[in-house]
Design an enzyme around this catalytic site. Structure first.
Site, PDB file in Angstrom:
ATOM      1  CB  CYS A 117      -0.985  -0.025   1.163  1.00 32.81           C
ATOM      2  SG  CYS A 117      -2.352   1.144   0.921  1.00 32.81           S
ATOM      3  CG  HIS A 220      -3.470  -3.076   3.340  1.00 33.44           C
ATOM      4  ND1 HIS A 220      -2.395  -2.726   4.118  1.00 33.44           N
ATOM      5  CD2 HIS A 220      -4.007  -1.919   2.888  1.00 33.44           C
ATOM      6  CE1 HIS A 220      -2.280  -1.407   4.150  1.00 33.44           C
ATOM      7  NE2 HIS A 220      -3.243  -0.888   3.411  1.00 33.44           N
ATOM      8  CD  GLU A 222      -1.300  -5.669   5.627  1.00 32.09           C
ATOM      9  OE1 GLU A 222      -1.019  -6.019   4.455  1.00 32.09           O
ATOM     10  OE2 GLU A 222      -1.643  -4.506   5.927  1.00 32.09           O
TER      11      GLU A 222
END
Ligand code: MN
Length: 250
Positions: A117, A220, A222
């Protein structure tokens, strides 16, 4: 083989916020970034926001990979030669200095680097690219890149370029990703190429084809890590490239 050490950039409150430590200068970093590196087989090390090149070189010499994390705040447009024309909070000078500086040093040393990001935007700006300061104001797209729902939910598809690093990791041309950004890459840095786009043309991934592993993703991973093997493979690919870096470049 010893596990590779992955330097991770933290977020920072310089003491001018009401959250994250308030008036007390405070480092902060979502645990899920560190957990994703750990589960991929690396040892994450949070980097201090030191400000000069000698220190960046020393830090880069002690890591085998680099993870540039996302950030709530954006790079100051002056860092890519523009005046701020839209309303948004700028990243602390301390973090921006470290992130752009260490990205350059790592790039020169061919240290594997993954940017997530805001981290992808830092890679692009560090290497001479620019950003859209406000996607909706400047691109007039109907696609929502900053939806109100959680980043654990996907938001839009992306199309991945054939023969790219990302394509080898994803093993498919089209994936669903989350989206939590209001800025995006405008001019791609001279040594980088774009390797994924959203249906509206917003650039969602960049790579350095002449480097061992330099990849920026606009979403993202994660937050999708626990539910999507493609997202887990992104972190695994960084760790594997870092292992290769240890064996072949250092
Ligand atoms: Mn997006």
């Amino acid at each position: 083989m010893k596990k590779p050490i992955i330097g991770v950039t933290p977020d920072y409150n310089a003491g001018d916020r009401t959250d994250m430590g308030g008036r007390e200068p405070t480092y902060f970093l979502r645990a899920r970034y560190l957990k994703a590196i750990e589960e991929a087989g690396g040892i994450p090390f949070m980097l201090p926001l030191l400000s000069n090149r000698v220190e960046w070189r020393q830090m880069v010499a002690h890591v085998h990979g680099l993870l540039l994390t996302g950030s709530g705040a954006d790079l100051a447009p002056e860092l890519y030669g523009e005046r701020q024309r839209h309303t948004f909070r700028c990243m602390s000078r301390e973090r921006a200095t470290l992130e752009l500086g260490i990205t350059n040093v790592a790039y020169q040393a061919d240290v594997p680097t993954l940017g997530i990001c805001g981290g992808m935007q830092s890679i692009n700006v560090a290497l001479g690219g620019t950003l859209y300061q406000d996607i909706h104001a400047q691109l007039n797209t109907p696609l929502e890149h900053l939806p109100t729902h959680s980043a654990t939910q996907t938001a839009h598809s992306i199309h991945i370029a054939p023969r790219s690093l990302l394509r080898r990791i994803a093993r498919t041309a089209c994936i669903e990703v989350n989206s939590s950004h209001h800025q995006s890459v405008k001019k791609v840095a001279p040594t980088l190429i774009q390797t994924a786009v959203a249906p509206d043309g917003v650039i969602e991934a960049i790579e350095a084809p002449d480097r061992l592993f330099v990849l920026g993703v606009q979403w993202h991973p994660e937050f999708l890590h626990d539910q999507d093997p493609v997202q887990r493979r992104l972190f695994r690919a960084l760790v594997k490239a870092s292992e290769k870096f240890v064996l072949t470049r250092r």
